[in-house]
Scaffold this active site. Structure first.
Site, PDB file in Angstrom:
ATOM      1  N   ARG A 127      35.939  26.019  38.371  1.00  0.00           N
ATOM      2  CA  ARG A 127      36.501  24.463  37.912  1.00  0.00           C
ATOM      3  C   ARG A 127      37.654  24.505  37.952  1.00  0.00           C
ATOM      4  O   ARG A 127      38.591  23.614  38.542  1.00  0.00           O
ATOM      5  CB  ARG A 127      35.900  24.375  36.453  1.00  0.00           C
ATOM      6  CG  ARG A 127      36.457  22.574  35.685  1.00  0.00           C
ATOM      7  CD  ARG A 127      35.461  22.421  34.880  1.00  0.00           C
ATOM      8  NE  ARG A 127      36.294  23.721  33.560  1.00  0.00           N
ATOM      9  CZ  ARG A 127      36.097  23.084  32.216  1.00  0.00           C
ATOM     10  NH1 ARG A 127      34.871  23.045  32.330  1.00  0.00           N
ATOM     11  NH2 ARG A 127      35.964  23.982  31.623  1.00  0.00           N
ATOM     12  N   ARG A 129      40.511  25.221  35.693  1.00  0.00           N
ATOM     13  CA  ARG A 129      41.346  24.973  34.870  1.00  0.00           C
ATOM     14  C   ARG A 129      42.527  26.330  34.255  1.00  0.00           C
ATOM     15  O   ARG A 129      41.724  27.449  34.869  1.00  0.00           O
ATOM     16  CB  ARG A 129      40.994  24.474  33.307  1.00  0.00           C
ATOM     17  CG  ARG A 129      41.350  22.818  33.296  1.00  0.00           C
ATOM     18  CD  ARG A 129      39.988  22.302  32.369  1.00  0.00           C
ATOM     19  NE  ARG A 129      40.069  23.153  31.333  1.00  0.00           N
ATOM     20  CZ  ARG A 129      39.261  23.249  30.279  1.00  0.00           C
ATOM     21  NH1 ARG A 129      38.334  21.530  30.517  1.00  0.00           N
ATOM     22  NH2 ARG A 129      38.446  23.335  29.125  1.00  0.00           N
TER      23      ARG A 129
END
Ligand code: AMP
Length: 190
Positions: A127, A129
């Site tokens: 992902r 992040r």
């Protein structure tokens, strides 16, 4: 329809919440998104939350409860909402109960997305992040296991918890989610 999506980091809460928004026309209230927006805007809440979030710890209950309380009072939440990432502690769940009781807005359903830790780590690593680095991921799992697991038991005792196997592609998980929501709507309607 008012529902809560619970699950560890990487369980697919955000993905499933977006699909619920499209299908049922209710709004997604993500405390993580709201906090990230506050951090980006440099508000007092954002300044308080930034370091805590970077460490993978939980922002104090009173801060998130205040954010959610303001948000459920907005017009677009009147038709229903999905709480994504809240409540994460039993005191948050208790505060939510009081908040919704005052407003005569009972909860319809709590969905718990269950995914094995190995899959969670794979998803989070992909992902990217800022709080998805190895050490922070582990801290967020620790926070989930110690503080959020008891929230599942809390709703389990109330009889509104449905566990969903989230270890499948998003479409398949959404079929399971949809079935649980439709059943809850059918049994809650007079
Ligand atoms: P999320 O986007 O739900 O993974 O949340 C990202 C981060 O925001 C978490 O690791 C916490 O630091 C903070 N956060 C989000 N929701 C809450 C909450 N309900 N209670 C405390 N901290 C939260």
């Amino acid at each position: 329809m008012r529902l809560i999506l619970l699950g560890p980091p990487g369980a697919g809460k955000g993905t499933q919440a977006q699909r619920l928004v499209e299908r049922y026309g209710i709004v997604q209230l993500s405390t993580g998104d709201m906090l990230r927006a506050a951090v980006a805007a440099g508000t007092p809440v954002g300044r308080k939350a930034k370091d805590i979030m970077d460490r993978g710890e939980l922002v104090p209950d009173d801060v998130v409860v205040a954010i959610v309380s303001d948000r459920v009072d907005q017009q677009d939440a009147k038709a229903g909402f999905i709480l994504d990432g809240f409540p994460r502690t039993v005191p948050q769940a208790e505060a939510l109960d009081r908040m919704l009781a005052e407003r005569r807005m009972p909860l319809d359903l709590v969905l718990a997305l269950e995914v094995p830790e190995k899959t969670l780590v794979e998803r989070l690593s992909a992902r990217g992040r800022p709080d998805d680095d190895c050490e922070t991921i582990l801290e967020r799992f620790r926070q989930f296991n110690s503080l959020t697991q008891p929230v599942l038991d809390y709703y389990g005792r109330r009889g509104i918890l449905r566990r969903i196997d989230g270890d499948a592609p998003p479409d398949e998980v959404f079929n399971r989610v949809r079935r649980a929501v439709d059943e809850a709507m059918a049994s809650n309607s007079p």
